[in-house]
Scaffold this active site. Structure first.
Site, short mmCIF file in Angstrom:
data_model
loop_
_atom_site.label_atom_id
_atom_site.label_comp_id
_atom_site.label_asym_id
_atom_site.label_seq_id
_atom_site.Cartn_x
_atom_site.Cartn_y
_atom_site.Cartn_z
N LYS A 90 0.79 -1.33 -0.03
CA LYS A 90 0.00 0.20 -0.08
C LYS A 90 0.85 1.27 -0.09
O LYS A 90 1.91 1.31 0.84
CB LYS A 90 -0.81 0.05 1.24
CG LYS A 90 -1.73 1.09 1.15
CD LYS A 90 -2.47 1.32 2.65
CE LYS A 90 -1.48 1.97 3.51
NZ LYS A 90 -1.79 3.52 3.62
N ASP A 99 -3.37 4.46 -1.43
CA ASP A 99 -4.32 4.93 -0.46
C ASP A 99 -4.29 6.58 -0.37
O ASP A 99 -3.47 7.08 0.18
CB ASP A 99 -3.85 4.50 0.89
CG ASP A 99 -4.39 5.07 1.96
OD1 ASP A 99 -5.63 5.30 1.85
OD2 ASP A 99 -3.85 4.71 3.19
N LYS A 143 -6.95 8.49 -0.61
CA LYS A 143 -8.11 9.29 0.25
C LYS A 143 -8.80 10.36 -0.30
O LYS A 143 -8.75 11.46 0.40
CB LYS A 143 -7.84 9.35 1.61
CG LYS A 143 -7.34 8.04 2.38
CD LYS A 143 -7.45 8.18 3.93
CE LYS A 143 -7.00 6.96 4.65
NZ LYS A 143 -5.69 6.75 4.62
N ASP A 178 -12.95 15.96 -2.37
CA ASP A 178 -12.93 17.32 -2.81
C ASP A 178 -14.20 17.46 -3.74
O ASP A 178 -15.20 16.49 -3.70
CB ASP A 178 -11.89 17.45 -3.80
CG ASP A 178 -11.38 19.04 -3.87
OD1 ASP A 178 -12.14 19.89 -3.94
OD2 ASP A 178 -10.25 19.42 -3.94
N THR A 181 -10.21 4.35 10.93
CA THR A 181 -10.02 3.41 12.11
C THR A 181 -9.48 4.12 13.19
O THR A 181 -9.26 3.63 14.50
CB THR A 181 -9.40 1.97 11.84
OG1 THR A 181 -8.06 2.55 10.91
CG2 THR A 181 -9.89 1.00 10.85
N ARG A 201 2.76 -0.97 10.64
CA ARG A 201 3.84 -0.83 11.74
C ARG A 201 3.97 -2.20 12.40
O ARG A 201 5.18 -2.71 12.77
CB ARG A 201 3.48 0.21 13.08
CG ARG A 201 3.57 1.61 12.48
CD ARG A 201 3.03 2.65 13.28
NE ARG A 201 1.56 2.58 13.08
CZ ARG A 201 0.76 3.47 13.53
NH1 ARG A 201 1.13 4.42 14.27
NH2 ARG A 201 -0.53 3.50 13.40
O1 C5P Z 1 0.72 0.87 10.80
P1 C5P Z 1 -0.57 0.75 10.69
O2 C5P Z 1 -0.88 -0.76 10.55
O3 C5P Z 1 -1.60 1.39 11.70
O4 C5P Z 1 -0.95 1.30 9.38
C1 C5P Z 1 -2.19 1.50 8.68
C2 C5P Z 1 -2.22 2.09 7.50
O5 C5P Z 1 -3.57 2.08 6.79
C3 C5P Z 1 -1.84 3.51 7.19
O6 C5P Z 1 -0.75 3.58 6.15
C4 C5P Z 1 -2.88 4.25 7.29
O7 C5P Z 1 -2.75 5.57 6.52
C5 C5P Z 1 -3.90 3.35 6.55
N1 C5P Z 1 -5.18 3.60 6.63
C6 C5P Z 1 -5.87 3.45 7.99
N2 C5P Z 1 -7.31 3.62 8.15
C7 C5P Z 1 -7.84 3.75 7.13
C8 C5P Z 1 -7.49 4.02 5.71
C9 C5P Z 1 -6.13 3.79 5.69
O8 C5P Z 1 -5.08 3.34 8.93
N3 C5P Z 1 -9.27 4.14 7.16
#
Ligand code: C5P
Length: 249
Positions: A47, A74, A76, A79, A132, A223
């Site tokens: 991603k 990603d 998002k 606009d 989330t 992460r």
């Molecule tokens: O490190 P972690 O697993 O929390 O990363 C989640 C990834 O998913 C990040 O790149 C974040 O931008 C993305 N994301 C998210 N929630 C969303 C959409 C994308 O955490 N609703």
């Protein structure tokens, strides 16, 4: 390549290899490219978010495509309909498998985005429901008079009505989403934690197995893999755990 990465090429992982998009949240392309290299050819789904796209531009995505990687872009987008449609047209030539837009941008924005994709495209267009990192208190602050869960369902149904291919949502809403929408409607699930104590900035988290069992089409993991002492081993553990789940879809 990490020494542990060789095992990730094993054919036993074919069934789950495409289920996890590893988030490349890196400040620049060289850091991201070394990570991709270290994970080896067995890891094909990544991603790319705003951080990397802003730093490197779309050319970087083209390079990843040449390496045979599947990219979830990603971005998002949120606009006015005309601007989002223009951005989708500009991105549609890239070798990406998924692009997302914010469902809260509204019906007309989502319809315009869908119409901007070429008719024969293989790119899946999905809508971000509630992030989330948001809890019910946060959506109340937005003026939403629903729980975060009901708000997510409302946005997911709207995405479906507007002809989108799926949504980004928290794993907590998966059961509810599939009670109301067909199983081929895609659910892309971030907020995945191998250990529930490591929430960081996410609020609504779940383990890979629980999310997959609840029907997630794809998991997004950042992460928990990138910051693991052995990232390839961490991904292998995730894949192994997914192999224990009989397929929902
Ligand atoms: O490190 P972690 O697993 O929390 O990363 C989640 C990834 O998913 C990040 O790149 C974040 O931008 C993305 N994301 C998210 N929630 C969303 C959409 C994308 O955490 N609703």
């Amino acid at each position: 390549m990490y020494q542990e990465a060789e095992i990730l090429q094993d054919t036993k992982y074919e069934r789950v290899r495409d289920k996890v998009y590893v988030a490349l949240d890196f400040p620049n392309g060289s850091a991201a490219a070394s990570f991709v290299e270290s994970m080896g050819p067995g890891v094909t789904h990544y991603k790319v978010g705003l951080e990397l796209l802003m730093a490197e531009g779309p050319q970087w995505i083209e390079q990843m495509g040449k390496l045979g990687k599947q990219i979830f872009l990603d971005v998002k987008l949120h606009d006015i309909p005309n601007t989002v449609a223009g951005a989708i047209r500009a991105l549609a030539h890239l070798p990406v498998s998924i692009i997302n837009i914010h469902a809260s941008g509204g019906r007309r924005m989502m319809e315009a985005a869908r119409e901007a994709l070429p008719a024969q495209t293989k790119i899946k267009l999905i809508g971000v429901t509630a992030l989330t990192s948001l809890a019910t208190e946060d959506v109340e602050w937005l003026g939403v008079k629903q729980t975060v869960s009901d708000w997510t369902l409302h946005l997911a149904k709207t995405c479906y009505d507007c002809g989108l291919d799926g949504v980004v949502a928290s794993a907590h809403e998966l059961t509810k989403i599939y009670e109301h929408l067909p199983k081929d409607f895609l659910t892309v699930i971030p907020g995945i934690r191998l250990n529930h104590n490591q929430m960081e900035d996410q609020v609504r988290v779940m383990t890979p197995v629980a999310a997959y069992q609840a029907g997630a089409s794809y998991l997004v993991i950042g992460r928990a893999i990138r910051s693991a002492p052995h990232p390839a081993r961490a991904l292998q553990e995730v894949w192994e755990s997914l192999l224990t789940v009989s397929t929902f879809h």
